[in-house]
Design a protein around this motif. Structure first.
Motif, mmCIF file in Angstrom:
data_model
loop_
_atom_site.group_PDB
_atom_site.id
_atom_site.type_symbol
_atom_site.label_atom_id
_atom_site.label_comp_id
_atom_site.label_asym_id
_atom_site.label_seq_id
_atom_site.Cartn_x
_atom_site.Cartn_y
_atom_site.Cartn_z
ATOM 1 N N GLN A 111 -45.848 2.478 43.391
ATOM 2 C CA GLN A 111 -44.638 2.641 42.583
ATOM 3 C C GLN A 111 -44.791 3.755 41.560
ATOM 4 O OE1 GLN A 111 -44.616 -1.703 41.688
ATOM 5 N NE2 GLN A 111 -42.423 -1.547 42.097
ATOM 6 N N THR A 112 -46.017 3.954 41.051
ATOM 7 C CA THR A 112 -46.231 5.008 40.059
ATOM 8 C C THR A 112 -46.140 6.397 40.683
ATOM 9 O OG1 THR A 112 -48.642 5.115 40.341
ATOM 10 C CG2 THR A 112 -47.785 3.451 38.823
ATOM 11 N N LEU A 113 -46.184 6.475 42.006
ATOM 12 C CA LEU A 113 -46.142 7.761 42.685
ATOM 13 C C LEU A 113 -44.722 8.191 43.051
ATOM 14 C CD1 LEU A 113 -49.186 7.244 45.076
ATOM 15 C CD2 LEU A 113 -49.139 8.463 42.899
ATOM 16 N N PHE A 114 -43.764 7.324 42.830
ATOM 17 C CA PHE A 114 -42.390 7.641 43.232
ATOM 18 C C PHE A 114 -41.873 8.885 42.496
ATOM 19 C CE2 PHE A 114 -37.742 7.182 43.029
ATOM 20 C CZ PHE A 114 -37.460 7.083 44.369
ATOM 21 N N GLU A 115 -42.104 8.946 41.192
ATOM 22 C CA GLU A 115 -41.590 10.084 40.426
ATOM 23 C C GLU A 115 -42.208 11.408 40.860
ATOM 24 O OE1 GLU A 115 -41.483 9.701 36.228
ATOM 25 O OE2 GLU A 115 -40.319 7.842 36.265
ATOM 26 N N PRO A 116 -43.554 11.504 41.003
ATOM 27 C CA PRO A 116 -44.085 12.782 41.479
ATOM 28 C C PRO A 116 -43.638 13.145 42.893
ATOM 29 C CG PRO A 116 -45.855 11.156 41.180
ATOM 30 C CD PRO A 116 -44.626 10.604 40.559
ATOM 31 N N VAL A 117 -43.452 12.159 43.755
ATOM 32 C CA VAL A 117 -42.951 12.439 45.103
ATOM 33 C C VAL A 117 -41.545 13.013 45.028
ATOM 34 C CG1 VAL A 117 -42.153 11.337 47.239
ATOM 35 C CG2 VAL A 117 -44.426 10.803 46.336
ATOM 36 N N MET A 118 -40.686 12.399 44.232
ATOM 37 C CA MET A 118 -39.314 12.890 44.106
ATOM 38 C C MET A 118 -39.279 14.260 43.441
ATOM 39 S SD MET A 118 -37.286 10.929 45.653
ATOM 40 C CE MET A 118 -35.834 11.813 45.086
ATOM 41 N N ALA A 119 -40.186 14.496 42.499
ATOM 42 C CA ALA A 119 -40.220 15.804 41.838
ATOM 43 C C ALA A 119 -40.560 16.900 42.844
ATOM 44 C CB ALA A 119 -41.233 15.789 40.701
ATOM 45 N N CYS A 120 -41.491 16.598 43.755
ATOM 46 C CA CYS A 120 -41.837 17.575 44.795
ATOM 47 C C CYS A 120 -40.655 17.846 45.706
ATOM 48 C CB CYS A 120 -43.024 17.078 45.608
ATOM 49 S SG CYS A 120 -44.586 17.061 44.716
ATOM 50 N N LEU A 121 -39.972 16.788 46.110
ATOM 51 C CA LEU A 121 -38.808 16.963 46.978
ATOM 52 C C LEU A 121 -37.736 17.798 46.294
ATOM 53 C CD1 LEU A 121 -37.141 16.429 49.494
ATOM 54 C CD2 LEU A 121 -36.541 14.181 48.551
ATOM 55 N N GLU A 122 -37.475 17.500 45.033
ATOM 56 C CA GLU A 122 -36.427 18.243 44.326
ATOM 57 C C GLU A 122 -36.822 19.701 44.125
ATOM 58 O OE1 GLU A 122 -33.340 17.221 43.816
ATOM 59 O OE2 GLU A 122 -34.088 15.517 44.983
ATOM 60 N N GLU A 123 -38.124 19.969 43.907
ATOM 61 C CA GLU A 123 -38.555 21.370 43.773
ATOM 62 C C GLU A 123 -38.345 22.120 45.078
ATOM 63 O OE1 GLU A 123 -42.482 24.013 42.489
ATOM 64 O OE2 GLU A 123 -42.336 21.890 41.915
ATOM 65 N N LEU A 124 -38.664 21.470 46.192
ATOM 66 C CA LEU A 124 -38.424 22.112 47.481
ATOM 67 C C LEU A 124 -36.928 22.335 47.721
ATOM 68 C CD1 LEU A 124 -40.951 20.206 49.798
ATOM 69 C CD2 LEU A 124 -41.124 22.579 49.018
ATOM 70 N N ARG A 125 -36.115 21.354 47.369
ATOM 71 C CA ARG A 125 -34.670 21.496 47.592
ATOM 72 C C ARG A 125 -34.072 22.590 46.709
ATOM 73 N NH1 ARG A 125 -31.667 15.751 48.086
ATOM 74 N NH2 ARG A 125 -30.149 17.052 49.198
ATOM 75 N N GLY A 126 -34.704 22.834 45.564
ATOM 76 C CA GLY A 126 -34.234 23.914 44.707
ATOM 77 C C GLY A 126 -34.675 25.284 45.177
ATOM 78 N N THR A 127 -35.624 25.323 46.107
ATOM 79 C CA THR A 127 -36.186 26.580 46.583
ATOM 80 C C THR A 127 -35.684 26.963 47.966
ATOM 81 O OG1 THR A 127 -38.205 26.101 45.327
ATOM 82 C CG2 THR A 127 -38.359 27.812 47.023
#
Length: 502
Positions: A111-127
């Motif tokens: 559960q503590t990894l959800f935020e970093p996983v989503m942050a990676c996805l959002e960075e890719l989607r922004g690129t």
């Protein structure tokens, strides 16, 4: 388009999610769309090192190649490397952060990894214009849904449309599609846009009535029926349990150039990792690769490979229990070729000091190479470049063991004694000139009239395979509908399918 996305889920493990994701990436990039792959959490012993020194799953590295982009830790932020049936090393953003039991991981750490996983996805989607995400196992693992960070958890958080892939070659695909959908909560079901049938053999018109009935039962369409494709040779993901008896990988390129074929036996050690190293050997015409687990299977082998493993001490014990250790010692004494890669290299040495991986302390190796190995807490992650046998070589390193080489001829930061070679470098056989030079040495030591093909390019063959995946999507899927999903998300008003509905 910027930031479009799609989640490729599957009815089961090995349904074809990895290759479908790669195929969609290759098809999109051929349309001029800037695309990246993503898998929030991967469990695999087949990994790769990016140029910045991060460890990710080889499947995501392959998908990045399909997308024609450089692999990055953003594409696989969490990698689990099993060390047993109940525990794994957790790799976060390309670096190991510790060992954890399955209960401990799913009980809280995940559960503590959800935020970093989503942050990676959002960075890719922004690129990128589009990000094609791969799920894991099945999205209908209802016991794990609360802590999910790879299937419907990220789909719901990122509002990603979902296409579910099913392997019809296994049988029961209609029940799998219906059951997967029906087990999901209404909020998750609303994102499941439809299905992709994978590995179909035969006349597709015979399947169409079933697809129509599935649409009637679920309100969801099938986006394509992909035919069974032989000889894809794409990197495999799951290395925890590999049952490879009888598995033979043969060159599909052409007949041998010389008079003889070359037979390679790979010891299927426990927790085998990066067994994709031997794929480059099958690129050569006339090379046959077998995975073996009995000493008699080494008898006619011209080369024996002891591959990487997540458990070197466990692999050593297995080699001894099976009688393979004695067979390897006899081979070396007879001057017959043996190659050890990473954990296999460590096993061929004199001694291992391990208070990290197995915590077994000092363990005798097979004594075929003048090497002593000490396991350290820090993991070596590197992309070395060097020279061997007069050829340029590139590779990658993933290991806790530090080798103290005390003799022999230098060989890719390892050593060679007679016909026994050892190195920590994965991927070295993908260097075409070196692979041919190495096989010439093997053939000479084995007394074979084998001649490597002078123009075989492993990189070019891999590109051809990735283009085949793109062709499968382009020719057998509704690409217009898939592109609408990526750009616009799941259609509104998809019906809820209650469990047990018809």
């Amino acid at each position: 388009m910027r930031g479009g996305g799609l989640l490729v889920a599957g009815t089961t493990s090995d349904a074809g999610k990895s290759v479908v994701t790669a195929g969609i990436c290759r098809w999109l990039v051929r349309q001029g769309i800037k695309v990246a792959p993503f898998k929030g959490q991967n469990m695999s012993l087949n990994s790769f090192v990016t140029r910045e020194g991060a460890e990710i799953g080889r499947a995501q590295a392959m998908q990045a190649q399909a997308a024609r982009v450089e692999p990055s830790a953003l594409m696989n932020p969490v990698l689990l490397k099993p060390g047993s049936d109940r525990s794994s090393q957790v790799v976060l953003m390309g670096k190991p952060v510790g060992e954890m039991s399955a209960r401990g991981y799913h009980g809280g750490r995940q559960q503590t990894l959800f935020e970093p996983v989503m942050a990676c996805l959002e960075e890719l989607r922004g690129t990128y214009d589009a990000v094609i995400c791969e799920g894991a196992g099945s999205p209908a693992e209802i016991n794990l849904r609360r802590t999910d960070i790879v299937n419907m958890g990220i789909a719901r958080a990122a509002k990603l449309p979902v296409v579910v892939v099913g392997d019809i070659d296994r049988g029961g695909v209609f029940a799998q599609f219906f059951g997967t959908t029906a087990l999901l909560a209404p909020e998750d079901q609303s994102l499941v846009a439809g299905y992709l049938v994978n590995k179909f053999r035969g006349d597709v018109t015979l399947l169409e009535p079933g697809l129509d009935m599935l649409h009637g039962l679920t309100g969801r369409r099938t986006f394509g029926v992909l035919p069974y494709a032989h000889g894809l040779g794409i990197d495999e993901e799951d290395g925890l349990r590999v049952s490879l008896r009888g598995t033979v990988r043969e060159s599909v390129v052409a007949p041998p150039v010389g008079a003889d074929v070359l037979r390679v036996a790979v010891c299927a050690v426990p927790l085998m990792s990066n067994f994709t190293d031997v794929d480059a050997l099958t690129a050569e015409p006339g090379v046959i690769v077998r995975f073996v687990d009995r000493p008699e299977e080494l008898a006619d082998a011209d080369l024996v490979v002891v591959p990487g493993t997540r458990g070197t001490v466990k692999a050593l014990a297995w080699l001894r229990e099976r009688g393979l250790a004695d067979a390897l010692v006899r081979r070396a004494a007879e001057g017959r070729p043996v190659l050890g890669i990473c954990g296999g290299f460590q096993a061929l040495g004199e001694r291992i000091e391990d208070e990290v991986e197995s915590k077994a302390g000092v363990v005798d190796g097979l004594g075929l190479l003048p090497v002593r190995v000490r396991f350290g807490v820090e993991k070596t992650l590197a992309r070395p470049v060097g020279e061997a046998l007069g050829e340029q070589v590139e590779g990658y390193e993933i290991h806790h063991g530090v080798a103290d080489v005390r003799g022999g001829e230098p060989f890719l930061d390892g050593c060679r004694v007679g016909s026994v070679w050892g190195t920590h470098w994965h991927g070295s056989l993908e260097s075409d000139g070196f692979r041919r030079a190495f096989l010439r040495e093997v053939a000479a030591a084995a007394g074979r009239r084998f001649v490597p093909a002078p123009d075989t390019s492993f990189g070019a063959l891999r590109e051809e395979q990735l283009d085949r995946l793109g062709d499968l999507i382009e020719e057998h899927a509704d690409t217009d509908a898939l592109l609408r999903l990526i750009e616009q998300g799941a259609p509104e008003g998809l019906p809820f399918v209650p469990p047990g509905a018809p």
